[in-house]
Design an enzyme around this catalytic site. Sequence first.
Site, PDB file in Angstrom:
ATOM      1  CG  ASP A  43      -8.600  -0.913   4.308  1.00  0.00           C
ATOM      2  OD1 ASP A  43      -9.716  -0.780   4.766  1.00  0.00           O
ATOM      3  OD2 ASP A  43      -7.498  -1.220   4.990  1.00  0.00           O
ATOM      4  CG  HIS A  62      -5.980  -4.471   4.867  1.00  0.00           C
ATOM      5  ND1 HIS A  62      -4.952  -3.296   4.872  1.00  0.00           N
ATOM      6  CD2 HIS A  62      -5.197  -5.370   5.017  1.00  0.00           C
ATOM      7  CE1 HIS A  62      -3.464  -3.704   4.832  1.00  0.00           C
ATOM      8  NE2 HIS A  62      -3.849  -5.226   4.979  1.00  0.00           N
ATOM      9  CG  HIS A  71      -8.791   1.542   1.691  1.00  0.00           C
ATOM     10  ND1 HIS A  71      -7.525   1.408   1.203  1.00  0.00           N
ATOM     11  CD2 HIS A  71      -8.652   2.302   2.987  1.00  0.00           C
ATOM     12  CE1 HIS A  71      -6.824   1.739   2.085  1.00  0.00           C
ATOM     13  NE2 HIS A  71      -7.398   1.835   3.149  1.00  0.00           N
ATOM     14  CG  ASP A  92      -5.178  -1.769   7.874  1.00  0.00           C
ATOM     15  OD1 ASP A  92      -4.699  -1.027   9.070  1.00  0.00           O
ATOM     16  OD2 ASP A  92      -5.307  -1.045   6.789  1.00  0.00           O
ATOM     17  CD1 TRP A 111      -2.700   1.580   0.365  1.00  0.00           C
ATOM     18  CD2 TRP A 111      -1.552   2.484   1.983  1.00  0.00           C
ATOM     19  NE1 TRP A 111      -3.149   3.073   0.416  1.00  0.00           N
ATOM     20  CE2 TRP A 111      -2.419   3.528   1.511  1.00  0.00           C
ATOM     21  CE3 TRP A 111      -0.539   2.882   2.920  1.00  0.00           C
ATOM     22  CZ2 TRP A 111      -2.458   4.843   2.112  1.00  0.00           C
ATOM     23  CZ3 TRP A 111      -0.514   4.196   3.517  1.00  0.00           C
ATOM     24  CH2 TRP A 111      -1.537   5.060   3.006  1.00  0.00           C
ATOM     25  CE  LYS A 134      -6.919   5.555   2.382  1.00  0.00           C
ATOM     26  NZ  LYS A 134      -6.165   5.549   3.378  1.00  0.00           N
ATOM     27  CG  ASP A 180      -9.383   8.476   9.065  1.00  0.00           C
ATOM     28  OD1 ASP A 180      -8.914   7.746   7.948  1.00  0.00           O
ATOM     29  OD2 ASP A 180      -8.797   8.691   9.906  1.00  0.00           O
ATOM     30  CD  GLU A 193      -4.559  -1.468   1.934  1.00  0.00           C
ATOM     31  OE1 GLU A 193      -3.062  -1.930   2.507  1.00  0.00           O
ATOM     32  OE2 GLU A 193      -5.219  -1.133   2.764  1.00  0.00           O
ATOM     33  CG  ASP A 230      -7.235   2.652   9.318  1.00  0.00           C
ATOM     34  OD1 ASP A 230      -7.335   1.680   8.505  1.00  0.00           O
ATOM     35  OD2 ASP A 230      -6.753   3.979   8.517  1.00  0.00           O
TER      36      ASP A 230
END
Length: 417
Positions: free
Chosen positions: A257, A284, A260, A324, A183, A226, A292, A224, A294
């Site tokens: 992810d 992920h 993402h 993640d 990534w 995004k 955002d 990865e 995570d």
Amino acid sequence: MNRMFEEAVQMYADQGCDVEKALAVVRKTPVSIHCWQGDDVGGFEHPGATLDGGGIQCTGNYPGKARNIAELRTDLEEVLRIVPGTHKVSLHASYGDFGGKFVDRDEIEPKHFDSWIDWAERNGVGLDFNGTFFSHPMAASGMTLSSKDPKVRAFWIEHEKRSRRIADYMGSKLGIPCILNTWIPDGMKDSPMDKYGYRKILKQSLDECFAIKYPASHMRDALETKLFGIGAEAFTVGSHEFYMEYAARNGQMPCMDLGHFHIGEDVSDKISSILLFHDEILLHVSRPMHWDSDHVVLFNDTVRDVAQALVFSGKLEKANIGMDYFDGSINRIGAWAIGVRAMEKALLEALLSPQQRLVKLEENGKGFEKLALSEQQKVLPFGAVWDEYCRRCNVPLENELVPEIEGYEKKVLNGRN
Ligand code: RNT
Ligand code: ZN
């Protein structure tokens, strides 16, 4: 055996679901635990290193953060003690054992990960790996592999080549294939005029990075995608389309992810398409909120839908499930455990679905009955099966988790400040 569990087994059996079979499958399905929840993505290149740049941010200063390799390993061991199942640990390049010396990203070597390999062996886990393309002066422009500056680009190509070599080394030493996820943060805050140009450079860089082929029994590459990052709102070079195309044509697996994509996008829906054309996928598992990604992963509909997509496609074994997320505002061990346990719950629940019956109802045009059966499924005593899973894996039951983690906080974390 526990009475609640026995009753649950019967209730699931009445639905056509084999609890013992589900427990056996979930127990051997590996979930890769990311090392970076333990120290807010800091790494050990400098004392007190912090996450800096790269379109991702870790906020919060809850006490007890791991300050060095020894502390991070102690914390990871605690996490492994309190989450059920089979696990791998995913490392970032910045978490090498550099022996107190500064080793730059274009100088990292397999030997810097020897002590991690020993640690993994002792703890019965495989290792996954990630090049670290952020928190570095050479990434200050926001561009790494797609930089127009040949010096910057060469630096990161060297980093990626070395990361792949380290992944190959880890996989060959442990006898468990190491997934090397790539990534990069490359992107722009405001609209670029040469999108094609940057993407062309990234493609050329990747071609150079992947020129060496390693055996799949040692390492496999994942890319990865995004949509955007903080400070890269207008443009991400490695977009979903970019990497899907690149990976498909070059034999790599895409890394999806969950954080993402657009908030309203159903990531679980992408899985059956990807697994039709790719041998493998890397996930992920993350939790996005507003702008955002995570946040600590929870046992929510998104994660449940993803687990169901993996199980229902019959391709669970082809999925590399990686976690993640990073939250520095709460007890970090608790954050880690909640997320991994949520993933395990989702897998177990998906494995307990009466898939054949649901498919039959659908094929027979019994739309209402299909909905009714899945609604009925939701109110079965899942908690009793989950607790039994935890019991068999010798980890805390759901109501034992908080005292367990508070005990570790008192005994270990509180001594760190
Ligand atoms: C960032 C990516 C990436 C990182 C980790 C630390 O948006 O999701 O996977 O979170 O490599
Ligand atoms: Zn990610």
